[in-house]
Design an enzyme around this catalytic site. Structure first.
Site, PDB file in Angstrom:
ATOM      1  N   LYS A 175       0.781  -1.185  -0.090  1.00 28.27           N
ATOM      2  CA  LYS A 175       0.080  -0.154   0.055  1.00 28.27           C
ATOM      3  C   LYS A 175       0.798   1.048   0.214  1.00 28.27           C
ATOM      4  O   LYS A 175       1.569   1.319   0.861  1.00 28.27           O
ATOM      5  CB  LYS A 175      -0.884  -0.040   1.275  1.00 28.27           C
ATOM      6  CG  LYS A 175      -1.928   1.154   1.185  1.00 28.27           C
ATOM      7  CD  LYS A 175      -2.738   1.164   2.504  1.00 28.27           C
ATOM      8  CE  LYS A 175      -1.948   1.760   3.788  1.00 28.27           C
ATOM      9  NZ  LYS A 175      -1.857   3.035   3.741  1.00 28.27           N
ATOM     10  N   ASP A 226      -3.613   4.240  -2.173  1.00 28.69           N
ATOM     11  CA  ASP A 226      -4.343   4.517  -1.046  1.00 28.69           C
ATOM     12  C   ASP A 226      -4.259   6.245  -0.837  1.00 28.69           C
ATOM     13  O   ASP A 226      -4.088   6.695   0.225  1.00 28.69           O
ATOM     14  CB  ASP A 226      -3.895   3.864   0.412  1.00 28.69           C
ATOM     15  CG  ASP A 226      -4.920   4.194   1.571  1.00 28.69           C
ATOM     16  OD1 ASP A 226      -5.978   4.813   1.392  1.00 28.69           O
ATOM     17  OD2 ASP A 226      -4.428   4.123   2.689  1.00 28.69           O
ATOM     18  N   ASP A 236     -13.899  14.552  -3.775  1.00 25.08           N
ATOM     19  CA  ASP A 236     -13.929  15.680  -4.379  1.00 25.08           C
ATOM     20  C   ASP A 236     -15.203  15.865  -5.224  1.00 25.08           C
ATOM     21  O   ASP A 236     -15.857  14.707  -5.264  1.00 25.08           O
ATOM     22  CB  ASP A 236     -12.753  16.320  -5.139  1.00 25.08           C
ATOM     23  CG  ASP A 236     -12.545  17.772  -5.202  1.00 25.08           C
ATOM     24  OD1 ASP A 236     -13.214  18.499  -5.314  1.00 25.08           O
ATOM     25  OD2 ASP A 236     -11.248  18.138  -4.848  1.00 25.08           O
ATOM     26  N   THR A 287     -10.788   3.427  10.528  1.00 29.76           N
ATOM     27  CA  THR A 287     -10.764   2.596  11.942  1.00 29.76           C
ATOM     28  C   THR A 287      -9.877   3.334  12.975  1.00 29.76           C
ATOM     29  O   THR A 287     -10.004   2.805  14.219  1.00 29.76           O
ATOM     30  CB  THR A 287      -9.876   1.556  11.601  1.00 29.76           C
ATOM     31  OG1 THR A 287      -8.599   1.643  10.948  1.00 29.76           O
ATOM     32  CG2 THR A 287     -10.561   0.209  10.603  1.00 29.76           C
ATOM     33  N   ARG A 326       2.585  -1.109  10.817  1.00 26.99           N
ATOM     34  CA  ARG A 326       3.803  -1.176  11.802  1.00 26.99           C
ATOM     35  C   ARG A 326       4.019  -2.548  12.301  1.00 26.99           C
ATOM     36  O   ARG A 326       5.401  -2.573  12.723  1.00 26.99           O
ATOM     37  CB  ARG A 326       3.305  -0.380  13.054  1.00 26.99           C
ATOM     38  CG  ARG A 326       3.373   1.133  12.705  1.00 26.99           C
ATOM     39  CD  ARG A 326       2.722   1.977  13.659  1.00 26.99           C
ATOM     40  NE  ARG A 326       1.380   2.130  13.517  1.00 26.99           N
ATOM     41  CZ  ARG A 326       0.551   3.026  13.811  1.00 26.99           C
ATOM     42  NH1 ARG A 326       0.872   4.114  14.606  1.00 26.99           N
ATOM     43  NH2 ARG A 326      -0.721   3.318  13.460  1.00 26.99           N
TER      44      ARG A 326
END
Length: 237
Positions: A32, A59, A64, A122, A214
Protein backbone atom coordinates in the site's frame (compact mmCIF):
# COMPACT_ATOMS: atom_id res chain seq x y z
CA UNK A 1 -8.93 -10.71 -6.07
CA UNK A 2 -7.66 -13.48 -3.81
CA UNK A 3 -7.44 -12.67 -0.10
CA UNK A 4 -4.12 -10.81 0.09
CA UNK A 5 -2.05 -9.51 2.97
CA UNK A 6 -1.28 -5.91 1.99
CA UNK A 7 1.82 -4.32 3.53
CA UNK A 8 1.45 -0.60 4.23
CA UNK A 9 4.58 1.24 3.07
CA UNK A 10 4.09 4.14 5.46
CA UNK A 11 7.48 5.68 4.81
CA UNK A 12 8.38 9.26 3.81
CA UNK A 13 10.78 8.43 0.98
CA UNK A 14 11.78 5.93 -1.69
CA UNK A 15 15.10 5.44 0.09
CA UNK A 16 13.37 4.06 3.17
CA UNK A 17 11.10 1.91 1.02
CA UNK A 18 14.14 0.39 -0.71
CA UNK A 19 15.80 -0.27 2.65
CA UNK A 20 12.66 -2.03 3.86
CA UNK A 21 12.12 -4.08 0.72
CA UNK A 22 15.65 -5.50 0.83
CA UNK A 23 14.27 -7.92 3.46
CA UNK A 24 11.87 -9.25 0.80
CA UNK A 25 14.17 -9.89 -2.15
CA UNK A 26 12.53 -13.26 -2.80
CA UNK A 27 8.93 -12.16 -2.15
CA UNK A 28 6.37 -10.65 -4.49
CA UNK A 29 4.30 -8.44 -2.20
CA UNK A 30 1.01 -6.57 -2.31
CA UNK A 31 1.90 -3.14 -0.92
CA UNK A 32 0.00 0.00 0.00
CA UNK A 33 1.25 3.44 -0.99
CA UNK A 34 -0.44 6.19 0.99
CA UNK A 35 -0.46 9.96 0.93
CA UNK A 36 2.81 10.38 2.84
CA UNK A 37 4.87 8.44 0.32
CA UNK A 38 3.02 9.35 -2.88
CA UNK A 39 3.01 13.09 -2.18
CA UNK A 40 6.79 13.02 -1.63
CA UNK A 41 7.80 10.71 -4.48
CA UNK A 42 4.96 11.01 -6.99
CA UNK A 43 4.13 8.46 -9.70
CA UNK A 44 7.75 7.27 -9.90
CA UNK A 45 7.30 5.28 -6.70
CA UNK A 46 4.54 3.26 -8.37
CA UNK A 47 6.78 2.64 -11.39
CA UNK A 48 9.54 1.42 -9.07
CA UNK A 49 7.28 -0.96 -7.15
CA UNK A 50 5.77 -2.43 -10.32
CA UNK A 51 9.27 -2.94 -11.73
CA UNK A 52 10.03 -4.95 -8.58
CA UNK A 53 7.02 -7.17 -9.36
CA UNK A 54 4.88 -5.93 -6.46
CA UNK A 55 1.16 -5.26 -6.67
CA UNK A 56 0.09 -1.81 -5.50
CA UNK A 57 -2.84 -0.41 -3.55
CA UNK A 58 -2.71 3.36 -4.06
CA UNK A 59 -4.43 4.67 -0.95
CA UNK A 60 -5.23 8.34 -1.66
CA UNK A 61 -8.89 8.29 -0.50
CA UNK A 62 -10.11 10.71 -3.17
CA UNK A 63 -12.99 12.96 -2.09
CA UNK A 64 -13.95 15.86 -4.35
CA UNK A 65 -16.57 16.87 -6.88
CA UNK A 66 -17.41 14.08 -9.36
CA UNK A 67 -15.65 15.58 -12.38
CA UNK A 68 -12.42 16.19 -10.48
CA UNK A 69 -12.36 12.64 -9.13
CA UNK A 70 -13.15 11.26 -12.58
CA UNK A 71 -10.22 13.17 -14.11
CA UNK A 72 -7.87 12.18 -11.30
CA UNK A 73 -8.78 8.50 -11.61
CA UNK A 74 -8.21 8.62 -15.36
CA UNK A 75 -4.63 9.65 -14.64
CA UNK A 76 -4.13 7.18 -11.80
CA UNK A 77 -5.35 4.30 -13.97
CA UNK A 78 -2.39 4.87 -16.29
CA UNK A 79 0.02 4.11 -13.44
CA UNK A 80 -0.93 0.44 -13.45
CA UNK A 81 -2.08 0.22 -9.84
CA UNK A 82 -4.06 -2.84 -8.79
CA UNK A 83 -6.33 -1.15 -6.24
CA UNK A 84 -7.40 2.46 -5.58
CA UNK A 85 -9.95 4.11 -3.30
CA UNK A 86 -12.28 7.03 -2.66
CA UNK A 87 -14.31 8.27 0.32
CA UNK A 88 -17.88 6.93 0.20
CA UNK A 89 -18.99 10.21 1.82
CA UNK A 90 -18.34 11.84 -1.56
CA UNK A 91 -21.60 10.32 -2.78
CA UNK A 92 -22.89 8.15 -5.60
CA UNK A 93 -22.16 10.55 -8.47
CA UNK A 94 -18.55 10.90 -7.32
CA UNK A 95 -18.06 7.14 -7.02
CA UNK A 96 -19.60 6.54 -10.43
CA UNK A 97 -17.30 9.24 -11.81
CA UNK A 98 -14.32 7.46 -10.27
CA UNK A 99 -15.21 4.28 -12.13
CA UNK A 100 -15.71 6.17 -15.39
CA UNK A 101 -12.27 7.72 -15.00
CA UNK A 102 -10.65 4.37 -14.28
CA UNK A 103 -12.28 2.76 -17.30
CA UNK A 104 -11.20 5.65 -19.53
CA UNK A 105 -7.62 5.61 -18.27
CA UNK A 106 -7.03 1.86 -18.38
CA UNK A 107 -5.11 0.65 -21.42
CA UNK A 108 -7.03 -1.39 -23.99
CA UNK A 109 -7.07 -5.08 -23.15
CA UNK A 110 -6.09 -4.55 -19.52
CA UNK A 111 -8.29 -4.84 -16.43
CA UNK A 112 -9.05 -1.60 -14.63
CA UNK A 113 -7.86 -1.29 -11.03
CA UNK A 114 -10.24 -2.46 -8.33
CA UNK A 115 -11.91 0.54 -6.71
CA UNK A 116 -13.13 0.55 -3.11
CA UNK A 117 -14.65 3.18 -0.84
CA UNK A 118 -13.63 4.20 2.66
CA UNK A 119 -16.62 3.94 5.02
CA UNK A 120 -15.47 5.08 8.46
CA UNK A 121 -11.78 5.21 9.33
CA UNK A 122 -10.66 2.56 11.81
CA UNK A 123 -9.28 5.40 13.93
CA UNK A 124 -12.84 6.74 14.37
CA UNK A 125 -14.93 5.63 17.34
CA UNK A 126 -18.71 5.77 17.55
CA UNK A 127 -18.96 8.73 19.93
CA UNK A 128 -16.46 10.70 17.87
CA UNK A 129 -18.48 9.98 14.73
CA UNK A 130 -21.70 11.14 16.35
CA UNK A 131 -20.22 14.29 17.87
CA UNK A 132 -17.95 15.43 15.06
CA UNK A 133 -19.80 14.16 11.97
CA UNK A 134 -23.28 14.60 13.44
CA UNK A 135 -24.27 11.10 12.33
CA UNK A 136 -26.99 9.93 14.74
CA UNK A 137 -26.99 6.20 13.89
CA UNK A 138 -24.55 3.60 15.21
CA UNK A 139 -21.12 3.32 13.65
CA UNK A 140 -22.07 -0.12 12.32
CA UNK A 141 -25.15 1.31 10.61
CA UNK A 142 -23.10 4.15 9.12
CA UNK A 143 -20.53 1.70 7.70
CA UNK A 144 -23.26 -0.51 6.25
CA UNK A 145 -25.01 2.51 4.69
CA UNK A 146 -21.80 3.60 2.98
CA UNK A 147 -21.12 0.01 1.85
CA UNK A 148 -24.57 -0.21 0.23
CA UNK A 149 -24.02 3.16 -1.44
CA UNK A 150 -20.65 2.01 -2.80
CA UNK A 151 -22.20 -1.22 -4.05
CA UNK A 152 -25.05 0.67 -5.75
CA UNK A 153 -22.43 2.90 -7.38
CA UNK A 154 -20.72 -0.10 -8.94
CA UNK A 155 -17.60 -0.14 -6.77
CA UNK A 156 -15.83 -3.38 -5.96
CA UNK A 157 -15.88 -3.06 -2.19
CA UNK A 158 -15.09 -0.95 0.85
CA UNK A 159 -12.51 -0.22 3.48
CA UNK A 160 -13.97 -1.14 6.85
CA UNK A 161 -12.88 -2.65 10.14
CA UNK A 162 -12.96 -6.38 10.72
CA UNK A 163 -16.05 -5.96 12.90
CA UNK A 164 -18.31 -4.84 10.04
CA UNK A 165 -17.15 -7.37 7.44
CA UNK A 166 -19.62 -10.15 8.24
CA UNK A 167 -22.58 -7.76 8.30
CA UNK A 168 -21.60 -6.24 4.94
CA UNK A 169 -21.25 -9.64 3.31
CA UNK A 170 -24.55 -10.84 4.76
CA UNK A 171 -26.39 -7.78 3.36
CA UNK A 172 -24.54 -7.58 0.04
CA UNK A 173 -22.44 -10.52 -1.18
CA UNK A 174 -19.22 -12.36 -0.41
CA UNK A 175 -17.77 -11.10 -3.69
CA UNK A 176 -18.07 -7.48 -2.47
CA UNK A 177 -14.62 -6.74 -1.06
CA UNK A 178 -14.03 -5.81 2.57
CA UNK A 179 -10.50 -4.50 3.06
CA UNK A 180 -9.55 -4.09 6.71
CA UNK A 181 -6.72 -2.00 8.15
CA UNK A 182 -6.08 -1.78 11.88
CA UNK A 183 -4.61 -5.28 12.01
CA UNK A 184 -2.43 -6.02 15.01
CA UNK A 185 -0.87 -9.08 16.58
CA UNK A 186 -2.49 -10.10 19.88
CA UNK A 187 0.53 -8.85 21.89
CA UNK A 188 0.53 -5.37 20.34
CA UNK A 189 -1.16 -2.15 21.45
CA UNK A 190 -3.86 -0.47 19.37
CA UNK A 191 -1.83 2.79 19.16
CA UNK A 192 -3.79 5.39 17.12
CA UNK A 193 -6.41 2.92 15.93
CA UNK A 194 -9.75 2.29 17.66
CA UNK A 195 -11.21 -0.81 15.94
CA UNK A 196 -8.27 -3.20 15.73
CA UNK A 197 -8.25 -6.96 15.17
CA UNK A 198 -5.83 -9.85 14.83
CA UNK A 199 -5.20 -11.57 11.48
CA UNK A 200 -6.97 -14.65 12.84
CA UNK A 201 -10.10 -12.70 13.78
CA UNK A 202 -10.09 -10.98 10.38
CA UNK A 203 -9.94 -14.36 8.63
CA UNK A 204 -12.71 -15.79 10.79
CA UNK A 205 -14.83 -12.70 10.07
CA UNK A 206 -14.60 -13.23 6.32
CA UNK A 207 -12.47 -10.16 5.58
CA UNK A 208 -11.37 -10.07 1.92
CA UNK A 209 -7.96 -8.47 2.49
CA UNK A 210 -6.00 -7.12 5.44
CA UNK A 211 -3.67 -4.13 5.55
CA UNK A 212 -0.75 -4.41 7.96
CA UNK A 213 1.73 -1.64 8.65
CA UNK A 214 3.72 -1.20 11.82
CA UNK A 215 3.52 -4.85 12.87
CA UNK A 216 5.76 -5.54 9.87
CA UNK A 217 7.47 -2.29 8.94
CA UNK A 218 8.71 -1.53 12.46
CA UNK A 219 9.64 -5.08 13.39
CA UNK A 220 13.25 -6.04 14.09
CA UNK A 221 12.84 -8.77 11.49
CA UNK A 222 10.19 -7.61 9.01
CA UNK A 223 10.29 -10.79 6.90
CA UNK A 224 9.82 -13.02 9.95
CA UNK A 225 6.83 -10.97 11.13
CA UNK A 226 5.38 -10.88 7.63
CA UNK A 227 5.55 -14.65 7.26
CA UNK A 228 4.08 -15.20 10.73
CA UNK A 229 1.16 -12.82 10.06
CA UNK A 230 0.65 -14.37 6.62
CA UNK A 231 0.39 -17.85 8.17
CA UNK A 232 -2.09 -16.63 10.79
CA UNK A 233 -4.11 -14.85 8.10
CA UNK A 234 -4.19 -17.96 5.92
CA UNK A 235 -5.07 -20.23 8.83
CA UNK A 236 -1.82 -22.15 8.74
CA UNK A 237 -1.24 -21.63 12.49
Amino acid sequence: MERPLIVALDFPSKKEVKNFLRFFSDESLFVKVGMELFYQEGPSIIDYLKEQNHRVFLDLKLHDIPNTVKSAMKGLARLGCDLVNVHAAGGRAMMEGALEGLEAGTSFGKKRPYCIAVTQLTSTGEEQMKQEQLIPVSLEQSVLHYAKLANDSGLDGVVCSTYESQLIHSKLSNSFLTVSPGIRLAVEAAQDQKRVATPKLARESGVSAIVVGRSITRAENPLENYLFIKKEWEGAI
